[in-house]
Design a protein around this motif. Sequence first.
Motif, PDB file in Angstrom:
ATOM      1  N   UNK A   4       0.665  -1.470  -0.105  1.00 23.31           N
ATOM      2  CA  UNK A   4       0.024  -0.089  -0.063  1.00 23.31           C
ATOM      3  C   UNK A   4       0.703   1.099  -0.041  1.00 23.31           C
ATOM      4  N   UNK A   5       1.996   1.136   0.670  1.00 24.05           N
ATOM      5  CA  UNK A   5       3.011   2.399   0.910  1.00 24.05           C
ATOM      6  C   UNK A   5       3.338   2.677  -0.425  1.00 24.05           C
ATOM      7  N   UNK A   6       3.852   1.586  -1.215  1.00 24.15           N
ATOM      8  CA  UNK A   6       4.548   1.689  -2.473  1.00 24.15           C
ATOM      9  C   UNK A   6       3.541   2.460  -3.555  1.00 24.15           C
ATOM     10  N   UNK A   9       3.216   6.094  -2.539  1.00 16.24           N
ATOM     11  CA  UNK A   9       4.397   6.881  -2.823  1.00 16.24           C
ATOM     12  C   UNK A   9       4.425   7.153  -4.367  1.00 16.24           C
ATOM     13  N   UNK A  10       3.902   6.121  -5.197  1.00 18.91           N
ATOM     14  CA  UNK A  10       3.857   6.411  -6.706  1.00 18.91           C
ATOM     15  C   UNK A  10       2.909   7.541  -7.075  1.00 18.91           C
ATOM     16  N   UNK A  11       1.664   7.109  -6.282  1.00 20.72           N
ATOM     17  CA  UNK A  11       0.527   8.313  -6.602  1.00 20.72           C
ATOM     18  C   UNK A  11       1.087   9.785  -6.237  1.00 20.72           C
ATOM     19  N   UNK A  56      10.860   3.981  -9.038  1.00 18.91           N
ATOM     20  CA  UNK A  56       9.758   3.269  -8.417  1.00 18.91           C
ATOM     21  C   UNK A  56       9.069   2.235  -9.233  1.00 18.91           C
ATOM     22  N   UNK A  57       9.609   2.249 -10.482  1.00 16.43           N
ATOM     23  CA  UNK A  57       8.996   1.350 -11.461  1.00 16.43           C
ATOM     24  C   UNK A  57       9.236  -0.158 -11.134  1.00 16.43           C
ATOM     25  N   UNK A  58      10.259  -0.289 -10.727  1.00 20.03           N
ATOM     26  CA  UNK A  58      10.710  -1.694 -10.329  1.00 20.03           C
ATOM     27  C   UNK A  58       9.969  -2.277  -9.190  1.00 20.03           C
ATOM     28  N   UNK A  59       9.223  -1.683  -8.516  1.00 25.63           N
ATOM     29  CA  UNK A  59       8.502  -2.005  -7.409  1.00 25.63           C
ATOM     30  C   UNK A  59       7.094  -2.624  -7.953  1.00 25.63           C
ATOM     31  N   UNK A  60       6.799  -2.315  -9.406  1.00 26.74           N
ATOM     32  CA  UNK A  60       5.523  -2.846  -9.867  1.00 26.74           C
ATOM     33  C   UNK A  60       5.543  -3.629 -11.047  1.00 26.74           C
ATOM     34  N   UNK A  61       6.911  -4.395 -11.249  1.00 25.69           N
ATOM     35  CA  UNK A  61       7.043  -5.239 -12.106  1.00 25.69           C
ATOM     36  C   UNK A  61       6.182  -6.516 -12.162  1.00 25.69           C
ATOM     37  N   UNK A  62       5.497  -6.847 -10.762  1.00 26.22           N
ATOM     38  CA  UNK A  62       4.752  -8.064 -10.857  1.00 26.22           C
ATOM     39  C   UNK A  62       3.380  -7.537 -10.822  1.00 26.22           C
ATOM     40  N   UNK A  63       3.010  -6.304 -10.820  1.00 26.44           N
ATOM     41  CA  UNK A  63       1.535  -5.660 -10.995  1.00 26.44           C
ATOM     42  C   UNK A  63       1.118  -5.773 -12.625  1.00 26.44           C
ATOM     43  N   UNK A  64       0.030  -6.670 -12.655  1.00 20.98           N
ATOM     44  CA  UNK A  64      -0.425  -6.571 -14.251  1.00 20.98           C
ATOM     45  C   UNK A  64      -1.798  -6.140 -14.096  1.00 20.98           C
ATOM     46  N   UNK A  65      -2.001  -5.218 -15.135  1.00 21.99           N
ATOM     47  CA  UNK A  65      -3.256  -4.364 -15.240  1.00 21.99           C
ATOM     48  C   UNK A  65      -3.924  -4.676 -16.571  1.00 21.99           C
ATOM     49  N   UNK A  66      -4.951  -5.328 -16.562  1.00 22.84           N
ATOM     50  CA  UNK A  66      -5.751  -5.824 -17.881  1.00 22.84           C
ATOM     51  C   UNK A  66      -5.750  -4.729 -18.971  1.00 22.84           C
ATOM     52  N   UNK A  67      -5.538  -4.840 -20.055  1.00 24.05           N
ATOM     53  CA  UNK A  67      -5.924  -3.836 -20.988  1.00 24.05           C
ATOM     54  C   UNK A  67      -7.135  -3.341 -21.167  1.00 24.05           C
ATOM     55  N   UNK A  68      -8.142  -3.994 -20.755  1.00 24.46           N
ATOM     56  CA  UNK A  68      -9.425  -3.507 -20.662  1.00 24.46           C
ATOM     57  C   UNK A  68      -9.491  -2.192 -19.778  1.00 24.46           C
ATOM     58  N   UNK A  69      -8.787  -2.164 -18.731  1.00 20.29           N
ATOM     59  CA  UNK A  69      -8.777  -1.220 -17.822  1.00 20.29           C
ATOM     60  C   UNK A  69      -8.453   0.051 -18.339  1.00 20.29           C
ATOM     61  N   UNK A  70      -7.302   0.222 -19.134  1.00 18.06           N
ATOM     62  CA  UNK A  70      -6.924   1.285 -19.926  1.00 18.06           C
ATOM     63  C   UNK A  70      -7.994   1.675 -21.154  1.00 18.06           C
TER      64      UNK A  70
END
Length: 134
Positions: A4-6, A9-11, A56-70
């Motif tokens: 949650x903190x990461x 921080x990114x936000x 900060x980008x490396x903290x989110x390598x495991x985060x997958x966002x479905x293309x439909x969200x975009x």
Amino acid sequence: MAAGNQFETLEREIEQGILTITQIGITAGDFQSSSQPVLNQLLQSLISKMRDVEELRSNFDAVNVPMEVFEYIDNGKNPQLYTKDCLEKALEKKQAEQAKLKSIQTFRSNLLTELGKVFPDEMAQYKAARRIKN
């Protein structure tokens, strides 16, 4: 760093970058030669914020966002509607599967009843064999 903190921080970094971009737009829109040092400082601040986001980008390598969200975002929709729509679709599928299952159960029951009328001896053997297996 906690998950949650990461994200927070990114936000925060992105929000500060957006604020800096807004300030750059205001300064550039009413540009005078005396505002050049301010503009330079804002541009350096923006570059610094972009570096911070990149780090900060490396903290989110495991985060997958479905293309439909975009696609939701591109269409001006709230991305949280994607989750709601997915849940509604899953509920519809579940209800459809439950209806199919109920139909199959009803068919099986009717089939066993009708087979019992036409083939009573064979159905008695079948039911006896089913009891042994269970």
